[in-house]
Scaffold this active site. Structure first.
Site, PDB file in Angstrom:
ATOM      1  CB  SER A  89      -0.892  -0.013   1.233  1.00 14.48           C
ATOM      2  OG  SER A  89      -1.676   1.139   1.230  1.00 14.48           O
ATOM      3  N   GLY A  90       0.573   2.129  -0.933  1.00  6.98           N
ATOM      4  CA  GLY A  90       1.312   3.399  -1.005  1.00  6.98           C
ATOM      5  C   GLY A  90       2.556   3.327  -1.874  1.00  6.98           C
ATOM      6  CB  THR A 103      -3.626   3.999  -7.669  1.00  8.38           C
ATOM      7  OG1 THR A 103      -4.051   2.926  -6.830  1.00  8.38           O
ATOM      8  CG2 THR A 103      -4.808   4.677  -8.280  1.00  8.38           C
ATOM      9  CG  ASN A 123      -1.795   5.689  -0.626  1.00  7.75           C
ATOM     10  OD1 ASN A 123      -1.784   6.916  -0.781  1.00  7.75           O
ATOM     11  ND2 ASN A 123      -1.931   4.837  -1.624  1.00  7.75           N
ATOM     12  CB  SER A 157      -5.109   3.698   0.674  1.00  7.13           C
ATOM     13  OG  SER A 157      -4.901   2.319   0.579  1.00  7.13           O
ATOM     14  CB  SER A 158      -6.868   1.261  -4.221  1.00 10.20           C
ATOM     15  OG  SER A 158      -6.033   2.096  -4.980  1.00 10.20           O
ATOM     16  N   GLY A 199      -2.700  -2.876  -2.107  1.00 15.71           N
ATOM     17  CA  GLY A 199      -1.418  -3.520  -1.808  1.00 15.71           C
ATOM     18  C   GLY A 199      -1.440  -4.238  -0.474  1.00 15.71           C
ATOM     19  CD  GLU A 239      -4.309  -2.353   3.703  1.00 18.13           C
ATOM     20  OE1 GLU A 239      -3.904  -1.329   3.122  1.00 18.13           O
ATOM     21  OE2 GLU A 239      -5.494  -2.533   3.987  1.00 18.13           O
TER      22      GLU A 239
HETATM   23  N1  LIG Z   1       5.321   8.176  -9.885  1.00 19.65           N
HETATM   24  C1  LIG Z   1       4.989   8.950  -8.862  1.00 19.65           C
HETATM   25  N2  LIG Z   1       5.386  10.227  -8.833  1.00 19.65           N
HETATM   26  C2  LIG Z   1       5.057  11.031  -7.805  1.00 19.65           C
HETATM   27  N3  LIG Z   1       4.339  10.627  -6.750  1.00 19.65           N
HETATM   28  C3  LIG Z   1       3.919   9.362  -6.713  1.00 19.65           C
HETATM   29  C4  LIG Z   1       4.220   8.450  -7.774  1.00 19.65           C
HETATM   30  N4  LIG Z   1       3.664   7.285  -7.468  1.00 19.65           N
HETATM   31  C5  LIG Z   1       3.043   7.434  -6.273  1.00 19.65           C
HETATM   32  N5  LIG Z   1       3.186   8.683  -5.830  1.00 19.65           N
HETATM   33  C6  LIG Z   1       2.667   9.234  -4.560  1.00 19.65           C
HETATM   34  O1  LIG Z   1       2.365   8.162  -3.712  1.00 19.65           O
HETATM   35  C7  LIG Z   1       1.010   8.163  -3.331  1.00 19.65           C
HETATM   36  C8  LIG Z   1       0.515   6.747  -3.255  1.00 19.65           C
HETATM   37  O2  LIG Z   1       0.485   6.171  -4.467  1.00 19.65           O
HETATM   38  P1  LIG Z   1      -0.682   5.187  -4.919  1.00 19.65           P
HETATM   39  O3  LIG Z   1      -1.997   5.669  -4.482  1.00 19.65           O
HETATM   40  O4  LIG Z   1      -0.480   4.914  -6.341  1.00 19.65           O
HETATM   41  O5  LIG Z   1      -0.312   3.900  -4.095  1.00 19.65           O
HETATM   42  P2  LIG Z   1      -0.917   2.453  -4.214  1.00 19.65           P
HETATM   43  O6  LIG Z   1       0.214   1.557  -4.510  1.00 19.65           O
HETATM   44  O7  LIG Z   1      -2.026   2.474  -5.168  1.00 19.65           O
HETATM   45  O8  LIG Z   1      -1.434   2.200  -2.779  1.00 19.65           O
HETATM   46  P3  LIG Z   1      -2.712   1.393  -2.287  1.00 19.65           P
HETATM   47  O9  LIG Z   1      -2.358  -0.025  -2.341  1.00 19.65           O
HETATM   48  O10 LIG Z   1      -2.903   1.896  -0.921  1.00 19.65           O
HETATM   49  O11 LIG Z   1      -3.781   1.784  -3.177  1.00 19.65           O
HETATM   50  C9  LIG Z   1       0.313   8.955  -4.391  1.00 19.65           C
HETATM   51  O12 LIG Z   1      -0.851   9.569  -3.868  1.00 19.65           O
HETATM   52  C10 LIG Z   1       1.369   9.976  -4.775  1.00 19.65           C
HETATM   53  O13 LIG Z   1       1.347  11.043  -3.883  1.00 19.65           O
HETATM   54 MG   LIG Z   2      -3.957   2.251  -5.073  1.00 21.42          MG
END
Ligand SMILES: Nc1ncnc2c1ncn2[C@@H]1O[C@H](COP(=O)(O)OP(=O)(O)OP(=O)(O)O)[C@@H](O)[C@H]1O
Ligand SMILES: [Mg+2]
Length: 1032
Positions: free
Chosen positions: A123-124, A128, A173, A176-177, A400, A402
């Site tokens: 997660s994070g 996404t 996050n 977070s999804s 992800g 967690e």
């Molecule tokens: N390539 C990137 N460039 C800049 N910031 C990023 C990037 N990828 C992720 N982030 C930052 O990290 C945060 C978390 O990313 P994201 O929501 O994609 O995580 P996730 O893997 O989908 O987590 P979860 O499993 O909780 O959904 C985003 O809101 C953003 O602020």
């Molecule tokens: Mg996500």
């Protein structure tokens, strides 16, 4: 041409790249496969760190993309960047998510098959975000038309909507999804994105009613309360204050700095209308969101018997209004359980705790089902109705792995899902890959890896797995409590290496475990779960609620599946969906737990490197082959590259491939021949082949094009020739027909003409009118061309045809008059005077004197002697014949105003007063003699004058004018008598002869013999006017 363009572009980018691949891009290595110490975790970590510190967050392991969340904007997702990565070979540019996206897209187009991109990480880690970047790349790089743009917008806008309803702030996050998402993007054969489909997996519904400290419920609640328009909030009975709603304040962090609820609300509202949600559906949707908030505020009190009753709270009113259910039904539903006893329904009252539990369950159910409805609506909007064949690229972005301090059933599901995906990854990259080498008989040294099947089995195995036990416990009759469930688990799982409870654990571990907890040793880490707690919406008028809670649930008699089992089957379904497609991987990692930019936590990253299986993957990639294809497919694609295999190879496919790669100059260590497939070690070998194929394809295309063009041009030529012949024939036919008609007409005309000619002298009749008209016209036309040029031309006049006799005469007269008038109008005053003089001459002599006509042509002049005397009117040389003897003497005859003088060299010989002039006689013949008869009273006076003058007519006419005597000239025939002196007479005899002679005849007369002249008008242009006068 498209390929050529593509090629040119590639070359350009390659050239640009040479320059753009800066020292910064070369930090560390871009592909772990090139790492010397590829078995060392530390070396891998070092490389990741080095690159991360330079903001290079992407690194490859072959075609797998490792991404480290930078937690800051890097400016590497611009349109310009997209352009750079479009259509370029994977390894030619620094690693990027766009390179992967482009490579997947291009492979899909060339191989016409389906693909999916598995994005994993805890997660994070940025899953996404990665999936959004990929979608954005396709939105820009795919062909664009009005229709496709519409689909593109919907695909893009489905994200904010889903995130609003399915994402929440957690400790890990801020976005977070809280559900799993698999999205298919469908492409037509031209590569246009024509549709999409979303599968969602288990939404973490418990978040609706409960959030851990520092976490929030789903974004949409906050968005509505913060951003909703005043009217809307009033209609929903909401206040603009999150603190008012007990479902939103559990985590005590309704406000998050990184989230802007107000602007997100606007985005969502706009997205909903672009995706074409009807206004009434949008209304219903927000009514549900609001009703969940109201539901959260419902409180119960215990009555005297300890049963839950409802305070007459306003919430029930709003719930009733928003959900469209009678308040009474809600009230009863919230405080009673319905028990079916035999055929009767009995209501059994709840305790306060049970009522609260039922309320929360209702809130979760409403939200959960609404979310499912939302996904279905999105799918409806993204669906491509066209049935033609499509290829798809799937994007898998699941919550992800967690670990929280308290992990509930939902975390269990989430982590189980991650186990399944890890298993899929292992299976596709490590297990099946190595198995394939063995099967194909490729020499291979096995790479050991951790197979997480054992954990998956622990959770999902039939009759033995945790889910099975859970099902059994939930559904078995009798009292099932949390503890009986835990005991059941201990009984079944006892001794499993990945399962621990307080009871099963050793002394040391026991300290970290509560009695009611169980712990799973996941592939990614240990997670301690709280033991899961092991229960009225059929009359709603809200459209969505009605849809989500149909009055008869299908198969309600069947043993219901627990949520866990449903989730398990949905994951099996997902695995099947994925297994039918070509996999691509993005492995996301978190650099630190604090969401901090620039901080690289070695321990955390090392842990992720380990559990994401990157080391094993790297080892297999290093030893293995980047590319493999069945011989048939490989040969089919690349056979044009070798003259022996093109166009058809006679032998087996394997032999054909052998021959082909030899021709292409593959080195022995670059490829291996398996039983059914060729294995190519390095991507660059394949890319070189692919490049060669592109060139060759272009050449082939040119050849085919040339042939086809030739064929088409020939066809065109033949068609044109045929057309020309046809036009020619038609034209000739038409011309011949016209000619024939003309001839027929001519014959008719000629016949009529002849007939008219024959009857031309008869009175006008049908036969001759036309002819006569023609004759008339013809005569008139010719006449017009041949009119006499001058007045005096009396001969030129076209002889008229008989019928035109009279008209001709009239015309001639008219024309003459016309000419005369024109002539007269054109004469000058001087000339007129002269002509009048000539006219006078004519009136005297015309027809009387023989040589008169000859004089007509000679113009008169003012005087004939160059030195005129003082004031003479006229002077002319004359020959004077003596009255006696007729001797000739040269004299000048001069007129003044009153007299005529005969002068000899300035000496006046004789003066004749005009008053004394009796007359003048001339002969009728051609001589030039004139005799002036003078009045003689006196004997001394001289007598008449006998003169000869070459300008006889001129001199006489002038005399008439000067003396103002018009009738005193007599033209006498034969002889003229004259006075020699008063009383004495002389004679001049005139006659015509052979030659001119003047002599004194025997009878004493003067004999003048003149030559006879013909009286022909000496016409010529000079004197025509005079002639005209005569005529006139
Ligand atoms: N390539 C990137 N460039 C800049 N910031 C990023 C990037 N990828 C992720 N982030 C930052 O990290 C945060 C978390 O990313 P994201 O929501 O994609 O995580 P996730 O893997 O989908 O987590 P979860 O499993 O909780 O959904 C985003 O809101 C953003 O602020
Ligand atoms: Mg996500």
């Amino acid at each position: 041409v498209e390929h050529l363009n593509w090629f040119v572009r590639c070359n350009r980018i390659l050239r640009d790249m040479e320059g753009s691949l800066t020292a910064r891009d070369r930090v560390g290595i871009q592909d772990f496969v090139l790492l010397d110490a590829y078995t060392s975790e530390s070396a891998v970590l070092d490389n990741l760190r080095k690159r991360f510190n330079e903001n290079l967050i992407y690194t490859y392991i072959g075609t797998l993309l490792v991404s480290v969340n930078p937690y800051k904007e890097l400016g590497i997702y611009t349109k310009k960047q997209m352009d750079i990565y479009m259509g370029v070979n994977f390894f030619e540019l620094p690693p990027h998510i766009y390179a992967l996206a482009d490579n997947v897209y291009r492979t899909m187009l060339t191989e016409t098959n389906n693909h999916f991109i598995l994005i994993s990480g805890e997660s994070g880690a940025g899953k996404t975000e990665a999936s959004k970047k990929i979608l954005q790349f396709y939105a820009v790089s795919c062909p664009s038309t009005k229709l496709l743009d519409n689909v593109r917008d919907r695909l893009l806008l489905s994200n904010p909507v889903l995130e609003a309803f399915g994402n929440a702030k957690t400790l890990k996050n801020d976005n977070s999804s809280r559900f799993g998402k698999y999205m298919d993007i469908q492409f037509d054969h031209m590569g246009g994105a024509v549709g999409g489909h979303i599968l969602s997996y288990l939404l973490e519904k418990s978040r609706v009613v409960h959030q851990n400290h520092g976490e929030r419920s789903f974004h949409i609640f906050y968005q509505l309360v913060e951003g909703g328009e005043e009217d809307l909030l009033r209609w929903l009975g909401l206040e603009r204050n999150c603190q008012r709603y007990s479902y939103l304040v559990q985590g005590e962090c309704a406000k998050v700095s990184s989230v802007n609820d107000k602007s997100d609300w606007k985005t969502v509202r706009k997205a909903l209308s672009v995706i074409e949600f009807s206004e009434s559906n949008i209304e219903s949707l927000f009514a549900i969101i609001a009703s969940v908030l109201h539901l959260g505020n419902v409180t119960f009190v215990a009555d005297s018997q300890g049963y839950a009753t409802l305070n007459n709270s306003p919430e029930i009113h709003w719930l009733s209004k928003l959900l469209g259910i009678p308040a009474q039904v809600i009230q009863v539903g919230l405080t009673h359980r319905k028990i079916e006893a035999r055929s009767e329904e009995v209501l059994s009252p709840f305790t306060v705790d049970q009522a609260v539990y039922a309320k929360d369950a209702l809130a979760k159910a409403i939200y959960g089902r609404t979310f499912t409805w939302l996904v279905n609506e999105l799918n409806e909007s993204l669906a491509n109705k066209d049935s033609s064949r499509k290829t798809v690229i799937g994007l898998l972005d699941i919550y992800g792995f967690e670990v929280f301090s308290v992990n509930s059933f939902e975390q269990f599901c989430i982590n189980y899902c991650n186990e399944k995906l890890q298993q899929l990854f292992i299976q596709l990259t490590l297990k099946s890959e190595q198995e394939e080498y063995e099967m194909e008989g490729i020499e291979w040294e096995s790479v050991p890896y951790f197979n997480n099947k054992i954990i998956c089995d622990l959770v999902e195995e039939k009759f033995k797995g945790i889910i099975s036990v859970l099902d059994e416990e939930c559904l078995r009759p009798g009292e099932a409590t949390d503890m009986t469930f835990l005991e059941k688990l201990e009984e079944k799982m006892g001794g499993h290496a990945h399962f621990i409870t307080h009871k099963l654990a050793d002394q040391k571990t026991r300290k970290t475990l509560e009695r009611g907890d169980f712990r799973l040793l996941h592939y990614a880490g240990e997670v301690t779960y709280k033991i899961f707690h092991l229960q009225v919406m059929r009359q709603s008028k809200n459209a969505i609620v009605k849809h989500c809670f149909p009055s008869t649930e299908p198969d309600s008699k069947k043993r219901p599946e627990t949520v866990a089992t449903q989730f398990k089957s949905s994951l099996v379904g997902l695995t099947e969906v994925l297994m039918s497609k070509e996999p691509w991987y993005v492995r996301c990692m978190k650099p630190n737990e604090g969401k901090q930019p620039g901080l690289f936590d070695d321990v955390l990253v090392r842990h992720q490197v380990k559990y994401l299986g990157l080391m094993e993957h790297l080892r297999v990639r290093r030893a293995g082959f980047a590319y493999r294809r069945r011989y048939e497919i490989f040969l089919q694609r690349y056979k044009p590259l070798c003259p022996d295999t093109w166009p058809n190879w006679k032998g087996t496919a394997a032999e054909g491939v052998e021959c082909l790669v030899k021709h292409l100059g593959y080195k022995p260590d670059e490829y291996k021949m398996g039983r059914t497939k060729i294995f190519i070690r390095h991507p660059r070998t394949l890319f070189a082949t692919e490049d060669a194929f592109e060139v060759c394809k272009h050449e082939l295309a040119t050849r085919i094009q040339a042939k086809y063009k030739g064929y088409r041009v020939k066809g065109d030529y033949m068609r044109q020739r045929q057309a020309a012949t046809k036009i020619e024939t038609c034209w000739r036919g038409m011309k011949a027909r016209r000619e024939r008609e003309k001839r027929a007409w001519a014959v008719k005309v000629i016949k009529r003409f002849i007939k008219g000619f024959m009857t031309r002298n008869q009175p006008a009749c049908v036969d001759n009118t036309e002819y006569l008209a023609f004759v008339r016209q013809n005569y008139l036309t010719r006449l017009k061309e041949n009119l006499p040029k001058t007045v005096v031309d009396k001969n030129t006049w076209l002889t008229p045809p008989p019928i035109m006799q009279e008209a001709s005469q009239m015309l001639r007269k008219l024309y003459t008059r016309h000419m005369v008038r024109r002539y007269v109008q054109g004469i000058m005053t001087e000339r007129k005077a002269q002509l009048q003089l000539k006219g006078l001459t004519s009136s005297i002599f015309k027809g009387t004197k023989e040589n008169y006509p000859h004089s007509v042509g000679i113009p008169f002049v003012d005087t004939r002697i160059s030195k005129p005397h003082t004031f003479p009117q006229y002077s002319v040389p004359v020959v004077k014949y003596d009255r006696n003897g007729f001797r000739p003497r040269f004299r000048q005859l001069i007129y003044t105003g009153s007299a005529a003088y005969l002068v000899e060299e300035a000496k006046i010989k004789q003066r004749v007063e005009f008053n004394n002039l009796k007359g003048v006689s001339v002969s009728t013949l051609s001589d030039n003699f004139l005799i002036l008869h003078v009045q003689c009273e006196d004997i001394k006076q001289k007598g008449d004058l006998v003169l000869q003058c070459d300008y006889l007519f001129e001199a006489l006419t002038k005399l008439c004018l000067v003396a103002n005597k018009h009738n005193f000239i007599k033209v006498v025939q034969g002889s003229v008598k004259f006075d020699i002196q008063p009383g004495r007479e002389g004679f001049v005899d005139f006659k015509s002869g052979q030659e001119t002679m003047i002599y004194r005849a025997k009878n004493g007369h003067l004999m003048v013999v003149s030559m006879k002249l013909k009286t022909v008008w000496p016409f010529n242009s000079q004197n025509e006017q005079i002639h005209f006068l005569n005529y006139y």
